[in-house]
Enzyme design. Structure first.
Site, PDB file in Angstrom:
ATOM      1  N   LYS A   1     -23.534 -52.909 -12.458  1.00  0.00           N
ATOM      2  CA  LYS A   1     -23.621 -51.503 -12.077  1.00  0.00           C
ATOM      3  C   LYS A   1     -22.368 -50.788 -12.576  1.00  0.00           C
ATOM      4  O   LYS A   1     -21.258 -51.304 -12.465  1.00  0.00           O
ATOM      5  CB  LYS A   1     -23.733 -51.409 -10.552  1.00  0.00           C
ATOM      6  CG  LYS A   1     -24.066 -50.050 -10.029  1.00  0.00           C
ATOM      7  CD  LYS A   1     -24.302 -50.098  -8.515  1.00  0.00           C
ATOM      8  CE  LYS A   1     -24.604 -48.705  -7.990  1.00  0.00           C
ATOM      9  NZ  LYS A   1     -24.742 -48.717  -6.521  1.00  0.00           N
ATOM     10  N   ASN A   2     -22.541 -49.580 -13.123  1.00  0.00           N
ATOM     11  CA  ASN A   2     -21.416 -48.851 -13.716  1.00  0.00           C
ATOM     12  C   ASN A   2     -20.356 -48.452 -12.705  1.00  0.00           C
ATOM     13  O   ASN A   2     -19.168 -48.477 -13.009  1.00  0.00           O
ATOM     14  CB  ASN A   2     -21.905 -47.601 -14.451  1.00  0.00           C
ATOM     15  CG  ASN A   2     -22.614 -47.944 -15.734  1.00  0.00           C
ATOM     16  OD1 ASN A   2     -22.351 -48.981 -16.338  1.00  0.00           O
ATOM     17  ND2 ASN A   2     -23.531 -47.093 -16.154  1.00  0.00           N
ATOM     18  N   GLN A   3     -20.791 -48.025 -11.526  1.00  0.00           N
ATOM     19  CA  GLN A   3     -19.843 -47.604 -10.503  1.00  0.00           C
ATOM     20  C   GLN A   3     -20.490 -47.714  -9.131  1.00  0.00           C
ATOM     21  O   GLN A   3     -21.714 -47.733  -9.012  1.00  0.00           O
ATOM     22  CB  GLN A   3     -19.352 -46.184 -10.758  1.00  0.00           C
ATOM     23  CG  GLN A   3     -20.452 -45.151 -10.790  1.00  0.00           C
ATOM     24  CD  GLN A   3     -19.904 -43.772 -11.089  1.00  0.00           C
ATOM     25  OE1 GLN A   3     -18.708 -43.519 -10.934  1.00  0.00           O
ATOM     26  NE2 GLN A   3     -20.768 -42.868 -11.505  1.00  0.00           N
ATOM     27  N   ASN A   4     -19.655 -47.784  -8.128  1.00  0.00           N
ATOM     28  CA  ASN A   4     -20.155 -47.889  -6.762  1.00  0.00           C
ATOM     29  C   ASN A   4     -19.043 -47.480  -5.812  1.00  0.00           C
ATOM     30  O   ASN A   4     -17.867 -47.705  -6.096  1.00  0.00           O
ATOM     31  CB  ASN A   4     -20.586 -49.325  -6.456  1.00  0.00           C
ATOM     32  CG  ASN A   4     -21.348 -49.421  -5.159  1.00  0.00           C
ATOM     33  OD1 ASN A   4     -22.434 -48.877  -5.037  1.00  0.00           O
ATOM     34  ND2 ASN A   4     -20.772 -50.093  -4.180  1.00  0.00           N
TER      35      ASN A   4
ATOM     36  N   HIS B   1     -29.215 -43.399   1.143  1.00  0.00           N
ATOM     37  CA  HIS B   1     -28.628 -43.061  -0.166  1.00  0.00           C
ATOM     38  C   HIS B   1     -27.294 -42.360   0.042  1.00  0.00           C
ATOM     39  O   HIS B   1     -27.201 -41.422   0.834  1.00  0.00           O
ATOM     40  CB  HIS B   1     -29.588 -42.145  -0.937  1.00  0.00           C
ATOM     41  CG  HIS B   1     -29.014 -41.561  -2.184  1.00  0.00           C
ATOM     42  ND1 HIS B   1     -28.738 -42.310  -3.306  1.00  0.00           N
ATOM     43  CD2 HIS B   1     -28.647 -40.288  -2.486  1.00  0.00           C
ATOM     44  CE1 HIS B   1     -28.231 -41.515  -4.245  1.00  0.00           C
ATOM     45  NE2 HIS B   1     -28.164 -40.295  -3.769  1.00  0.00           N
TER      46      HIS B   1
ATOM     47  N   HIS C   1     -22.961 -50.005   0.123  1.00  0.00           N
ATOM     48  CA  HIS C   1     -21.938 -49.019   0.468  1.00  0.00           C
ATOM     49  C   HIS C   1     -21.124 -49.309   1.724  1.00  0.00           C
ATOM     50  O   HIS C   1     -20.155 -48.603   1.985  1.00  0.00           O
ATOM     51  CB  HIS C   1     -22.578 -47.640   0.581  1.00  0.00           C
ATOM     52  CG  HIS C   1     -23.279 -47.215  -0.664  1.00  0.00           C
ATOM     53  ND1 HIS C   1     -22.627 -47.046  -1.868  1.00  0.00           N
ATOM     54  CD2 HIS C   1     -24.591 -46.964  -0.915  1.00  0.00           C
ATOM     55  CE1 HIS C   1     -23.500 -46.692  -2.798  1.00  0.00           C
ATOM     56  NE2 HIS C   1     -24.698 -46.641  -2.247  1.00  0.00           N
TER      57      HIS C   1
END
Length: 160
Positions: free
Chosen positions: A65-68, A155, A42
């Site tokens: 990964k689908n999204q970030n 997170h 991130h």
């Protein structure tokens, strides 16, 4: 004959299979602490383009990964957010270790548009915005995390 819940071998295998799938989607690579993995996912956008930046994350996870979301700020600034008042985490209100940024930051959201079994072929679109964010924070790993940060982000719970 109806199998008893959790005593049937079939139910147990199904449960373990579901737990394995769930665990693999949220797992971090073993060589990193949760804070280090947060920073990789991130903060450290290694390229201005999502397709290239996501290759780093995808190589560690061995999947696309689908999204970030990448926060265009420093790790130290996000650590500072951990000092803001605690609140229930929007994604899991039973946890009370989340903190609101209080200020908007520029960010880039990457969305998978071309999935592939071959990680290098995955393609992403990106959206830029200025938004608030909410992070979950925990005590740092005293051996592997920087000693100047006793509490660290682990997170990215939500962007608002």
């Amino acid at each position: 004959m109806v199998p008893k819940l959790f005593t049937s071998p079939i139910c147990l295998l199904l449960l373990l299979g579901l737990m394995g799938v769930e665990g693999s989607l949220h797992a971090k690579p073993r060589q990193f602490t949760w804070a280090q993995w947060f920073e990789i996912q991130h903060i450290n956008m290694t390229s201005g383009q999502c397709t290239n930046a996501m290759l780093v994350i995808n190589n560690y996870q061995r999947r696309c990964k689908n999204q970030n979301t990448f926060l265009l700020t420093t790790f130290a600034d996000v650590v500072h957010v951990c000092g803001n008042p605690s609140m229930p985490c929007p994604s899991n209100t039973s946890l009370n270790n989340c903190h609101h940024s209080g200020v908007q930051v520029p960010l880039i959201h990457c969305n998978l548009t071309t999935p592939s079994r071959r990680i290098s072929n995955c393609r992403y679109t990106q959206t830029t915005a200025n938004k608030y964010y909410i992070v979950a924070c925990n005590n740092s790993d005293p051996v592997r995390d920087p000693p100047q940060y006793p509490v660290v982000p682990v997170h990215l719970d939500r962007v608002i």
